[in-house]
Write an enzyme that holds these catalytic residues in place. Sequence first.
Site, PDB file in Angstrom:
ATOM      1  N   LYS A  20       0.846  -1.497  -0.048  1.00  0.00           N
ATOM      2  CA  LYS A  20       0.094   0.041   0.089  1.00  0.00           C
ATOM      3  C   LYS A  20       0.951   1.150  -0.064  1.00  0.00           C
ATOM      4  O   LYS A  20       0.645   2.274  -0.872  1.00  0.00           O
ATOM      5  CB  LYS A  20      -0.858  -0.185   1.275  1.00  0.00           C
ATOM      6  CG  LYS A  20      -2.033  -1.075   1.186  1.00  0.00           C
ATOM      7  CD  LYS A  20      -2.879  -1.137   2.233  1.00  0.00           C
ATOM      8  CE  LYS A  20      -4.108  -2.015   2.184  1.00  0.00           C
ATOM      9  NZ  LYS A  20      -4.960  -1.951   3.456  1.00  0.00           N
ATOM     10  N   CYS A  54      -0.500   0.766   6.258  1.00  0.00           N
ATOM     11  CA  CYS A  54      -0.703   0.046   7.307  1.00  0.00           C
ATOM     12  C   CYS A  54      -2.026  -1.078   6.732  1.00  0.00           C
ATOM     13  O   CYS A  54      -2.637  -0.911   5.876  1.00  0.00           O
ATOM     14  CB  CYS A  54      -1.714   0.804   8.313  1.00  0.00           C
ATOM     15  SG  CYS A  54      -0.470   1.905   9.237  1.00  0.00           S
ATOM     16  N   ASP A  55      -2.012  -2.078   7.305  1.00  0.00           N
ATOM     17  CA  ASP A  55      -2.795  -3.153   7.137  1.00  0.00           C
ATOM     18  C   ASP A  55      -3.107  -3.942   8.449  1.00  0.00           C
ATOM     19  O   ASP A  55      -2.435  -4.235   8.996  1.00  0.00           O
ATOM     20  CB  ASP A  55      -2.780  -3.898   5.896  1.00  0.00           C
ATOM     21  CG  ASP A  55      -3.709  -4.716   5.554  1.00  0.00           C
ATOM     22  OD1 ASP A  55      -4.719  -4.276   4.609  1.00  0.00           O
ATOM     23  OD2 ASP A  55      -4.116  -5.782   5.821  1.00  0.00           O
ATOM     24  N   SER A  56      -4.505  -4.332   8.658  1.00  0.00           N
ATOM     25  CA  SER A  56      -4.683  -5.157   9.828  1.00  0.00           C
ATOM     26  C   SER A  56      -5.669  -6.476   9.430  1.00  0.00           C
ATOM     27  O   SER A  56      -6.455  -6.230   8.497  1.00  0.00           O
ATOM     28  CB  SER A  56      -5.490  -4.324  10.816  1.00  0.00           C
ATOM     29  OG  SER A  56      -5.042  -3.295  11.154  1.00  0.00           O
TER      30      SER A  56
END
Length: 195
Positions: free
Chosen positions: A51, A67-69
Amino acid sequence: MSLVLASASPARLQLLQRAGINPIVCKSGFDESQVQEDDPTVLVKELAFCKAKAVAEQYPEHLILGCDSVLAFAGEIYGKPENETLAIAQWQKMRGKKGELYTGHALINLSHNQQLIRYRVTDVYFSNISDRAITDYVATGEPLCCAGGFALEGRGGLFVDKIEGCYSNVIGLSLPLFREMLADLDCSHLISSGY
């Protein structure tokens, strides 16, 4: 140099703004389905990096944050539920149990040839709620917009008994980890300057 948030997440933006940081926002548009990985640690780091990388060329003089969750629960990885039926089934499995919320963080600055990728994990203990409470919660639409099918800072906070670890990580951006990463890249001035 300014901070660019490579995310359309209002929760991440609000976390930064409440900490006195006002980033440029640029949605990455990265297709998450391109990354297939069974290890949540590897998955969130790769997605966060992809990203950030997707936005970096548009802002080569700035610091890009991606960010990624995901939620890891009972050997499965959950992102955003695709529909209400899946969200209800997921909540019926999770209620009364513990999951691990992983968030990957990537910082990229092309002009300084810098990149840093890390992650943080927080344990989330879900309330043992009724089928009716699950159905009503899913009907609000909130679970369909959130990794793991819940928003700790929203209505989903009513259905979390406790967390162990970083609170802001569950919302999508660990502020303590972000601060550490900025220091490691000698970019701590972005905190004091608000950019």
